[in-house]
Structures are given as C-alpha cells and as structure tokens.
Design a protein around this motif. Structure first.
Motif, PDB file in Angstrom:
ATOM      1  N   GLN A  13      54.232   0.546  99.504  1.00 44.77           N
ATOM      2  CA  GLN A  13      53.679   1.035  98.252  1.00 44.77           C
ATOM      3  C   GLN A  13      54.797   1.046  97.216  1.00 44.77           C
ATOM      4  O   GLN A  13      55.874   1.591  97.462  1.00 44.77           O
ATOM      5  CB  GLN A  13      53.142   2.456  98.438  1.00 44.77           C
ATOM      6  N   ARG A  14      54.555   0.419  96.064  1.00 44.41           N
ATOM      7  CA  ARG A  14      55.538   0.431  94.986  1.00 44.41           C
ATOM      8  C   ARG A  14      55.131   1.496  93.974  1.00 44.41           C
ATOM      9  O   ARG A  14      54.005   1.533  93.514  1.00 44.41           O
ATOM     10  CB  ARG A  14      55.628  -0.914  94.292  1.00 44.41           C
ATOM     11  N   VAL A  15      56.092   2.366  93.657  1.00 53.94           N
ATOM     12  CA  VAL A  15      55.885   3.390  92.634  1.00 53.94           C
ATOM     13  C   VAL A  15      56.799   3.023  91.468  1.00 53.94           C
ATOM     14  O   VAL A  15      58.004   2.874  91.643  1.00 53.94           O
ATOM     15  CB  VAL A  15      56.237   4.800  93.165  1.00 53.94           C
ATOM     16  N   SER A  29      57.568   3.940 103.615  1.00 53.04           N
ATOM     17  CA  SER A  29      56.917   2.695 103.195  1.00 53.04           C
ATOM     18  C   SER A  29      56.841   2.575 101.670  1.00 53.04           C
ATOM     19  O   SER A  29      56.130   1.729 101.154  1.00 53.04           O
ATOM     20  CB  SER A  29      55.523   2.581 103.817  1.00 53.04           C
ATOM     21  N   THR A  30      57.610   3.392 100.967  1.00 49.46           N
ATOM     22  CA  THR A  30      57.585   3.383  99.505  1.00 49.46           C
ATOM     23  C   THR A  30      58.825   2.702  98.940  1.00 49.46           C
ATOM     24  O   THR A  30      59.932   2.885  99.438  1.00 49.46           O
ATOM     25  CB  THR A  30      57.505   4.828  98.956  1.00 49.46           C
TER      26      THR A  30
END
Length: 173
Positions: A13-15, A29-30
């Motif tokens: 997950q890209r923030v 997983s970020t």
C-alpha cells in the motif's frame, strides 16, 4: 524468476504525504512517499527495532506566520509539525535512541535571489529541533536548487531518493 513481483509487493500500500502533512505507520506492507520537496523539508524517520517509521513534509519554519493554519494543519510548520511527528512515532512504540533520520529538501527553487530564503530557514529550523532533541541524522540531502522525491519502505527501512539527477538508495533499517 528474476523480475517477478513478490507476494508482498502485490499487496503493498502506498501512502502519499502531501505538502504540510505527515504519516506514520508500523504496517510492513506500506510504502510512504512524498513528492516534489523544493524549499519544503522532508523528515524521514525509521525505528528498526519497532519496525515503524514516517514522513513529515513541512513547508515553513514558524507557525507564527499563520497561527490559525497551525491549528488546522500543524504539520505545515517546523515548530509545530516536528513535535507532533515524533509524538506520533512514539505512539507506535518507536524509541528516540533507535530512530534513524534522513532529511531532504530545503532547496532554493525560486529563480534568482530568494529574499525569503525559505529553504535555508526550513533547514535551520529542522536541524535546530533535531539537535536540541539529540536525534540521529544518518544522512541528509538538502539545499541546492532542485526538487526531491522520497519513498520509505516500512518493511526494510530503505529510503529511495529521486532527483532530476537520478536515484539513490539509503538503508535506515
């Protein structure tokens, strides 16, 4: 097979952290990313023991220029954003002594003379806070006249820096 995606990368997950904002996480997983750090400063922090980290994308050195904005968007300013950022990391069980920092930005992106010297003032305000609180900067890439993009992989603590001159990688983990 070489070049094949890993299971973790398929579910990563890209923030994206915008100007005057911040994010912290302990989700392996970020990937945290902030784009186009010009005169702004990106403070990238990672605690390898707690496996948590974050990015603060601050825009201005002092909240006194806009006290009302500092109430609604404290991460915009070094003097209000930095304490908030480190408090959030400690909330994820980060320890000040284990934190490793990478500082990027603070460029002079205005053509010609910059009478406000925002980039320089942002660097100074950030480093004053870091030195006062005895935090450890592993590396920095500040000043100059070009923008920077930064990505932090929380699974490893790897930082990828992208500039107009190319890419480089740094391990905070």
């Amino acid at each position: 097979m070489s070049g094949s995606p890993t299971i973790a990368s398929l579910f990563a997950q890209r923030v994206v952290i915008g100007v005057g904002d911040m994010a912290v996480s302990n989700n392996a997983s970020t990937v945290l990313s902030t784009y186009a750090l010009g005169s702004c400063i990106g403070v990238i922090a990672y605690d390898p023991g707690a496996k948590c980290g974050g990015i603060l994308h601050l825009m201005l050195p002092e909240a006194s220029v806009s006290p009302q904005k500092a109430i609604t968007q404290p991460a915009m300013f070094a003097d209000t954003g930095l304490p908030l950022f480190f408090k959030a990391l400690i909330g994820l069980k980060a320890e000040r002594g284990r934190l490793k920092l990478f500082i990027a930005g603070g460029a002079s992106v205005i053509a010609g003379q910059d009478p406000f010297k925002i980039g320089e003032r942002n660097i100074r305000a950030t480093m004053d806070f870091i030195n006062t609180h005895a935090l450890r900067v592993v590396q920095s890439d500040t000043g100059g006249s070009f923008n920077r993009t930064v990505h932090l992989e929380l699974s490893t603590g790897d930082v990828r820096l992208v500039t107009p001159n190319g890419k480089s990688q740094l391990a905070l983990g």
